[in-house]
Scaffold this active site. Sequence first.
Site, PDB file in Angstrom:
ATOM      1  N   ASP A  98     -92.567 -19.920 -35.900  1.00  0.00           N
ATOM      2  CA  ASP A  98     -92.485 -20.041 -34.448  1.00  0.00           C
ATOM      3  C   ASP A  98     -93.852 -19.761 -33.838  1.00  0.00           C
ATOM      4  OD1 ASP A  98     -90.831 -20.417 -32.074  1.00  0.00           O
ATOM      5  OD2 ASP A  98     -89.219 -19.550 -33.269  1.00  0.00           O
ATOM      6  N   ASP A 199     -92.570 -22.763 -29.047  1.00  0.00           N
ATOM      7  CA  ASP A 199     -91.672 -22.260 -28.023  1.00  0.00           C
ATOM      8  C   ASP A 199     -92.116 -22.714 -26.636  1.00  0.00           C
ATOM      9  OD1 ASP A 199     -89.455 -20.288 -27.412  1.00  0.00           O
ATOM     10  OD2 ASP A 199     -91.067 -19.373 -26.250  1.00  0.00           O
ATOM     11  N   GLU A 256     -90.541 -27.240 -28.335  1.00  0.00           N
ATOM     12  CA  GLU A 256     -89.386 -26.990 -27.467  1.00  0.00           C
ATOM     13  C   GLU A 256     -89.797 -27.393 -26.053  1.00  0.00           C
ATOM     14  OE1 GLU A 256     -86.345 -23.355 -26.306  1.00  0.00           O
ATOM     15  OE2 GLU A 256     -88.487 -22.952 -26.446  1.00  0.00           O
ATOM     16  N   HIS A 329     -80.559 -20.583 -31.884  1.00  0.00           N
ATOM     17  CA  HIS A 329     -80.509 -19.167 -31.504  1.00  0.00           C
ATOM     18  C   HIS A 329     -80.308 -18.959 -30.007  1.00  0.00           C
ATOM     19  CE1 HIS A 329     -84.584 -20.423 -30.677  1.00  0.00           C
ATOM     20  NE2 HIS A 329     -84.785 -19.327 -29.986  1.00  0.00           N
ATOM     21  N   ASP A 330     -80.499 -20.006 -29.209  1.00  0.00           N
ATOM     22  CA  ASP A 330     -80.327 -19.922 -27.752  1.00  0.00           C
ATOM     23  C   ASP A 330     -79.042 -20.582 -27.266  1.00  0.00           C
ATOM     24  OD1 ASP A 330     -82.674 -18.536 -27.174  1.00  0.00           O
ATOM     25  OD2 ASP A 330     -83.870 -20.362 -26.985  1.00  0.00           O
TER      26      ASP A 330
END
Length: 561
Positions: A98, A199, A256, A329-330
């Site tokens: 990440d 991210d 993302e 994860h979100d």
Amino acid sequence: MNKTWWKEGVVYQIYPRSFKDSNGDGIGDLSGIIEKLDYLKNLGVNIVWLCPIYRSPNDDNGYDISDYRKIMTEFGTEEDFKELLREMHSRGLKLIMDLVVNHTSDEHHWFAESRKSKDNKYRDYYIWKDGKEGNPPNNWGSFFSGSSWKYDETTEQYYLHLFSTKQPDLNWENKKVRNEVYDMMKFWLDQGIDGFRMDVINLISKVPSLPDGEKVNGALYGDVFPFTANGPRVHEYLQEMNKEVLSNYDIMTVGETPGVNPEIAQLYVNNDRNELNMLFQFELMDIDSGIKGKWDIVPWKLTTFKNIMYKWYDGLKDKGWNSLFLNNHDQPRLVSRFGNDKEYRVESAKMLATFLHTWQGTPYVYQGEEIGMTNVEFKNIEDYRDIEIINMFKEKSEQGIDKDVLMKAIYAKGRDNARTPMQWDSSDNSGFTEGNPWIAVNPNYKEINVEQALEDKNSVFYYYQKLIKLRKENKIIVYGDLELIDKENENIFAYTRSYNGEKLLVVLNFYGEKVQFKVDEKLENKEVKLLISNYQVEDDNLNNIKLRPYEARVYKINFNL
């Protein structure tokens, strides 16, 4: 179409804090991941995306980084990381890290220095603006509730934080900041990692004038999105990043990017633009969000689902590449959101997996998805750990919204649905830890766990294993063109894939009722082979397909006869 390893791969996403604890402190760690690499190899995935493992005070579970070059103490050491990388590569697994560079932690030494004085050399690493206490520079709202500005008494200015107050946004206008980021990326790439998931990378360029946002639907704060997403210099920055770093390595990059459409997405992933390989877009993830946003939950329709997916396929066809995911994860668990996590949990989990692994793009499997893990319903808000959930509950409770209404929204959409510990077996705490887990285990772990799945030849796990193997062995699933069938059908999602004279037919029943599928007359009377189904199928005849609840079938069609 260019053939690459990251188009042909299948990604498994690990949320380290919840994957496997090796030392009994209740927190997943790198040694725990190493323990389970053979499990991932057995599943068949070949790329692992690791959520942040860097030094962090954990205000946002590792997405607030205080040192980009150190491993979070709770997760292990630098040596543990090197061992993890060696063990992964020895099994043919690639590692994607990440990259969180829209913001840092407020405990990062850059920010600690930046806030000391207006003339500190790190001051312009962040976005500071004048404003009196109680009167911020503009009306922007944070994605985690409240204002996106925090007053700092030391210098009597505000700093921008699009997320938590402990996540100040970096100032990408400052070339020194960009160079720091590029050096850090090289630090990890030179150790041998295989790429980055970036991210909220499309938020790094803000509109410099910082105008007030519109207050939508009675919101307390202005909408920050139009002035932060896909900003004026974002493509300049990513092309610079590509030139300085990415183009020098054989790696995979995925950004993302909330708030993009296919036209904007092309700017990020078009083969000729030298930015990113692929991106995550969230149009499908907003399918059940009402006009008031994420927590305003509305019913979704299959025709909308189909239209979104086809729009993105068509919009990026021959121009860029899609990433395929139904949870992460979100996001809540896919079987609870898009399937039936009670009566037809196994069948609907397999059906959704069939869709995910037969559409065009790179599939992402989120930990536990492969055994059909479900959402969780904790009775008390105190049992939740996610800052977004906690802030939302507090803010909306103060506005007088009923607790039961808020808890129902959390059960449906809260991020902690995906963050409960991985369910390894039926022992205490699901075999995740010998200590007290940092967040409680889903109570259904005694029925839903890896040990049980591996003992059941008809489990969700083995179905994923077959799908992944099927994709590896059939390039048509990776590269084939796609055509929808009966796009107005509200029960069945059906489509064909075509490549080098081959054709596949995928038929999916998205609901719990039996339904008849009428095959296109062009396909009638063709010789077919059933490649995979989540039910036992006795008859390969395409002319009379009666689909059971959440049934999925994939046929190979012989056009030579």
